[in-house]
Design a protein around this motif. Structure first.
Motif, PDB file in Angstrom:
ATOM      1  N   VAL A  12      -0.160  11.873  11.427  1.00 50.91           N
ATOM      2  CA  VAL A  12       1.221  12.308  11.256  1.00 50.91           C
ATOM      3  C   VAL A  12       1.470  13.618  12.003  1.00 50.91           C
ATOM      4  O   VAL A  12       2.503  13.783  12.668  1.00 50.91           O
ATOM      5  CB  VAL A  12       1.558  12.461   9.754  1.00 50.91           C
ATOM      6  CG1 VAL A  12       2.972  13.002   9.567  1.00 50.91           C
ATOM      7  CG2 VAL A  12       1.404  11.124   9.045  1.00 50.91           C
ATOM      8  N   LEU A  13       0.525  14.536  11.906  1.00 51.61           N
ATOM      9  CA  LEU A  13       0.651  15.797  12.648  1.00 51.61           C
ATOM     10  C   LEU A  13       0.725  15.563  14.152  1.00 51.61           C
ATOM     11  O   LEU A  13       1.539  16.169  14.851  1.00 51.61           O
ATOM     12  CB  LEU A  13      -0.547  16.705  12.348  1.00 51.61           C
ATOM     13  CG  LEU A  13      -0.482  17.639  11.145  1.00 51.61           C
ATOM     14  CD1 LEU A  13      -1.721  18.513  11.106  1.00 51.61           C
ATOM     15  CD2 LEU A  13       0.771  18.495  11.186  1.00 51.61           C
ATOM     16  N   VAL A  21       0.865  -1.178   0.000  1.00 47.36           N
ATOM     17  CA  VAL A  21       0.000   0.000   0.000  1.00 47.36           C
ATOM     18  C   VAL A  21       0.908   1.236   0.000  1.00 47.36           C
ATOM     19  O   VAL A  21       2.089   1.143  -0.335  1.00 47.36           O
ATOM     20  CB  VAL A  21      -0.935  -0.012   1.233  1.00 47.36           C
ATOM     21  CG1 VAL A  21      -1.943  -1.145   1.137  1.00 47.36           C
ATOM     22  CG2 VAL A  21      -0.137  -0.123   2.536  1.00 47.36           C
ATOM     23  N   TYR A  22       0.368   2.367   0.395  1.00 48.91           N
ATOM     24  CA  TYR A  22       1.132   3.623   0.409  1.00 48.91           C
ATOM     25  C   TYR A  22       2.391   3.440   1.252  1.00 48.91           C
ATOM     26  O   TYR A  22       2.316   3.133   2.434  1.00 48.91           O
ATOM     27  CB  TYR A  22       0.257   4.735   0.980  1.00 48.91           C
ATOM     28  CG  TYR A  22       0.668   6.123   0.578  1.00 48.91           C
ATOM     29  CD1 TYR A  22       0.307   6.638  -0.658  1.00 48.91           C
ATOM     30  CD2 TYR A  22       1.407   6.926   1.442  1.00 48.91           C
ATOM     31  CE1 TYR A  22       0.684   7.926  -1.038  1.00 48.91           C
ATOM     32  CE2 TYR A  22       1.781   8.210   1.080  1.00 48.91           C
ATOM     33  CZ  TYR A  22       1.418   8.698  -0.171  1.00 48.91           C
ATOM     34  OH  TYR A  22       1.797   9.969  -0.541  1.00 48.91           O
ATOM     35  N   THR A  23       3.548   3.592   0.640  1.00 51.08           N
ATOM     36  CA  THR A  23       4.814   3.246   1.294  1.00 51.08           C
ATOM     37  C   THR A  23       5.485   4.496   1.851  1.00 51.08           C
ATOM     38  O   THR A  23       5.855   5.401   1.104  1.00 51.08           O
ATOM     39  CB  THR A  23       5.747   2.533   0.304  1.00 51.08           C
ATOM     40  OG1 THR A  23       5.070   1.383  -0.236  1.00 51.08           O
ATOM     41  CG2 THR A  23       7.013   2.081   0.994  1.00 51.08           C
ATOM     42  N   LEU A  24       5.659   4.506   3.169  1.00 45.76           N
ATOM     43  CA  LEU A  24       6.289   5.618   3.870  1.00 45.76           C
ATOM     44  C   LEU A  24       7.601   5.160   4.487  1.00 45.76           C
ATOM     45  O   LEU A  24       7.966   3.995   4.391  1.00 45.76           O
ATOM     46  CB  LEU A  24       5.358   6.147   4.966  1.00 45.76           C
ATOM     47  CG  LEU A  24       3.991   6.685   4.537  1.00 45.76           C
ATOM     48  CD1 LEU A  24       3.168   7.046   5.769  1.00 45.76           C
ATOM     49  CD2 LEU A  24       4.135   7.899   3.627  1.00 45.76           C
ATOM     50  N   GLY A  25       8.283   6.081   5.155  1.00 47.03           N
ATOM     51  CA  GLY A  25       9.492   5.724   5.871  1.00 47.03           C
ATOM     52  C   GLY A  25      10.704   6.484   5.378  1.00 47.03           C
ATOM     53  O   GLY A  25      10.657   7.185   4.359  1.00 47.03           O
ATOM     54  N   PRO A  26      11.818   6.344   6.087  1.00 48.08           N
ATOM     55  CA  PRO A  26      13.044   7.061   5.710  1.00 48.08           C
ATOM     56  C   PRO A  26      13.663   6.498   4.445  1.00 48.08           C
ATOM     57  O   PRO A  26      13.442   5.346   4.078  1.00 48.08           O
ATOM     58  CB  PRO A  26      13.966   6.826   6.923  1.00 48.08           C
ATOM     59  CG  PRO A  26      13.503   5.518   7.491  1.00 48.08           C
ATOM     60  CD  PRO A  26      12.008   5.511   7.287  1.00 48.08           C
ATOM     61  N   ARG A  49       4.154   5.225  14.373  1.00 43.08           N
ATOM     62  CA  ARG A  49       4.973   6.162  15.141  1.00 43.08           C
ATOM     63  C   ARG A  49       6.457   6.005  14.809  1.00 43.08           C
ATOM     64  O   ARG A  49       7.153   7.001  14.576  1.00 43.08           O
ATOM     65  CB  ARG A  49       4.748   5.977  16.641  1.00 43.08           C
ATOM     66  CG  ARG A  49       5.500   7.021  17.496  1.00 43.08           C
ATOM     67  CD  ARG A  49       5.101   6.945  18.951  1.00 43.08           C
ATOM     68  NE  ARG A  49       3.722   7.315  19.143  1.00 43.08           N
ATOM     69  CZ  ARG A  49       3.283   8.570  19.303  1.00 43.08           C
ATOM     70  NH1 ARG A  49       4.143   9.587  19.261  1.00 43.08           N
ATOM     71  NH2 ARG A  49       2.012   8.820  19.492  1.00 43.08           N
ATOM     72  N   GLN A  50       6.953   4.779  14.769  1.00 41.40           N
ATOM     73  CA  GLN A  50       8.365   4.591  14.417  1.00 41.40           C
ATOM     74  C   GLN A  50       8.636   5.038  12.990  1.00 41.40           C
ATOM     75  O   GLN A  50       9.662   5.665  12.710  1.00 41.40           O
ATOM     76  CB  GLN A  50       8.770   3.124  14.582  1.00 41.40           C
ATOM     77  CG  GLN A  50      10.244   2.881  14.248  1.00 41.40           C
ATOM     78  CD  GLN A  50      10.640   1.418  14.301  1.00 41.40           C
ATOM     79  OE1 GLN A  50       9.928   0.580  14.855  1.00 41.40           O
ATOM     80  NE2 GLN A  50      11.789   1.098  13.718  1.00 41.40           N
ATOM     81  N   CYS A  51       7.712   4.727  12.090  1.00 42.51           N
ATOM     82  CA  CYS A  51       7.854   5.116  10.691  1.00 42.51           C
ATOM     83  C   CYS A  51       7.958   6.637  10.557  1.00 42.51           C
ATOM     84  O   CYS A  51       8.859   7.159   9.884  1.00 42.51           O
ATOM     85  CB  CYS A  51       6.664   4.590   9.900  1.00 42.51           C
ATOM     86  SG  CYS A  51       6.649   5.038   8.148  1.00 42.51           S
ATOM     87  N   VAL A  52       7.042   7.346  11.213  1.00 41.34           N
ATOM     88  CA  VAL A  52       7.025   8.811  11.133  1.00 41.34           C
ATOM     89  C   VAL A  52       8.220   9.419  11.863  1.00 41.34           C
ATOM     90  O   VAL A  52       8.884  10.327  11.347  1.00 41.34           O
ATOM     91  CB  VAL A  52       5.703   9.363  11.709  1.00 41.34           C
ATOM     92  CG1 VAL A  52       5.753  10.889  11.814  1.00 41.34           C
ATOM     93  CG2 VAL A  52       4.528   8.940  10.839  1.00 41.34           C
ATOM     94  N   ILE A  89       5.621  13.102   4.101  1.00 41.29           N
ATOM     95  CA  ILE A  89       5.845  13.523   5.486  1.00 41.29           C
ATOM     96  C   ILE A  89       6.631  14.830   5.515  1.00 41.29           C
ATOM     97  O   ILE A  89       6.357  15.709   6.333  1.00 41.29           O
ATOM     98  CB  ILE A  89       6.571  12.416   6.271  1.00 41.29           C
ATOM     99  CG1 ILE A  89       5.649  11.197   6.413  1.00 41.29           C
ATOM    100  CG2 ILE A  89       7.001  12.912   7.657  1.00 41.29           C
ATOM    101  CD1 ILE A  89       6.275  10.012   7.106  1.00 41.29           C
ATOM    102  N   GLU A  90       7.579  14.981   4.597  1.00 41.84           N
ATOM    103  CA  GLU A  90       8.346  16.219   4.524  1.00 41.84           C
ATOM    104  C   GLU A  90       7.432  17.410   4.249  1.00 41.84           C
ATOM    105  O   GLU A  90       7.591  18.486   4.828  1.00 41.84           O
ATOM    106  CB  GLU A  90       9.409  16.083   3.427  1.00 41.84           C
ATOM    107  CG  GLU A  90      10.468  17.172   3.448  1.00 41.84           C
ATOM    108  CD  GLU A  90      10.140  18.336   2.528  1.00 41.84           C
ATOM    109  OE1 GLU A  90      10.717  19.420   2.717  1.00 41.84           O
ATOM    110  OE2 GLU A  90       9.315  18.142   1.625  1.00 41.84           O
TER     111      GLU A  90
END
Length: 338
Positions: A272-273, A197-202, A323-326, A217-218
């Motif tokens: 995220v906020l 799905v929608y892929t987030l992370g560093p 939370r860890q992802c964000v 997120i940026e």
């Protein structure tokens, strides 16, 4: 175990957000990696990122929609490649020529790499892993699962960039499974698809230019009260879990022939906020607060729209939470900005 003993893995689209994590993990696990990129400039940059690791080599494949796009690579390395990870595919971006920018490259890229394996690496390649998308499993009537399919038509998906992207993933994945069925008596390699799905992370490497999904997120922590993104909810998965799943997909025999639907949980812009304001006090007053109490309501309605319990059981690891992802993403963003 040496890279030669581990085996050689080919990764197409090596400069991508997900692919960079995959390559990083493969090198750390002792594999030899051959990747493809679209230009010499991208090749040089990638080699620099990996400090010219001797276990990494790169080839230029400028246009994946060429029917013979991958032929030269597999003529050259076919006898040593054991695993193929096909991650090259168009990503969502503004466009009006949907066939040219999305549909044709995605479908022809799959066909060209599978045919190249068949012609030049039939005796060496054992596993093919295709980076697909949950978009290929999503339709308006079914709960999204490993068995569901997007019911898009070639013409019907050409209304906007998102539908063109979803259609490209659908048609490309269908083309891969159809190839396997049509050639089942003449090939020995197997197929597994990874559908995140929608892929987030560093990002795998800190860079001032953030990949499209990490840029989400940026954008949030760079926004003001006046330009808040619409408060909508999605499903998400951390890019590090997506990379991990790609590697397990060829390491574990029980994943042969599977569609792996990768999703950790639902999230919203408001989630995220909330995390950013709670965990990064230095951002307080610099980013929007929004309406913190509405986060649960935004995500609740999406909870029952996806079911990937089969994939989670097959993979056997716990997905990274929001939370860890964000938090990890914001830490990287702040380091780059400062």
């Amino acid at each position: 175990m040496t890279p030669k003993e581990r085996g050689t893995v080919f990764v197409s689209g090596a400069t991508g957000f997900i692919a960079l994590h995959i390559i990083n993990n493969l090198l750390q696990q002792g594999y030899k990696v051959i990747g493809s990129a679209r230009s010499q400039e991208k090749v040089d940059h990638l080699l620099e990122l990996f400090n010219n690791n001797p276990s990494l080599s790169l080839e230029i494949v400028p246009n994946i929609d060429n029917p013979e796009a991958f032929d030269d690579v597999f003529k050259k390395y076919g006898n040593e490649i054991k695993v193929v990870l096909h991650a090259a595919s168009p990503i969502p971006r503004p466009s009006t020529d949907y066939e040219k920018e999305y549909l044709i490259p995605a479908v022809e890229g799959v066909k060209s790499i599978l045919n190249a394996v068949k012609k030049y690496a039939a005796n060496s390649v054992e596993r093919v892993i295709l980076t697909s998308s949950a978009a290929a499993a999503q339709n308006s009537t079914d709960v999204v699962s490993e068995e569901s399919w997007n019911d898009a038509t070639w013409k019907g998906c050409q209304t906007d960039s998102w539908n063109a992207y979803a259609g490209s993933k659908t048609f490309a994945e269908r083309a891969a499974w159809e190839f396997m069925e049509e050639n089942k008596n003449v090939i020995k390699f197997t197929l597994t698809t990874v559908n995140p799905v929608y892929t987030l992370g560093p990002q795998a490497f800190s860079d001032k230019k953030f990949a499209s999904t990490s840029a989400y997120i940026e954008q949030i922590i760079s926004s003001t009260e006046d330009n808040i993104t619409p408060k909508i909810a999605f499903w998400f998965v951390d890019v590090r879990d997506v990379a991990k799943a790609h590697i397990l997909a060829f390491q574990n025999d029980n994943l042969v022939g599977k569609r792996l639907l990768l999703a950790a949980d639902t999230f919203s812009y408001q989630d995220v906020l909330n995390i950013a304001n709670e965990d990064f006090k230095e951002l307080n007053g610099k980013i929007p607060i929004g309406e913190p109490e509405k986060a649960d309501a935004l995500t609740k309605e999406n909870k029952g729209l996806l079911d990937n319990h089969k994939t989670k059981e097959l993979l056997g690891f716990e997905f990274i939470g929001l939370r860890q992802c964000v938090d990890d993403s914001i830490k990287q963003i702040l380091e780059v900005k400062h």
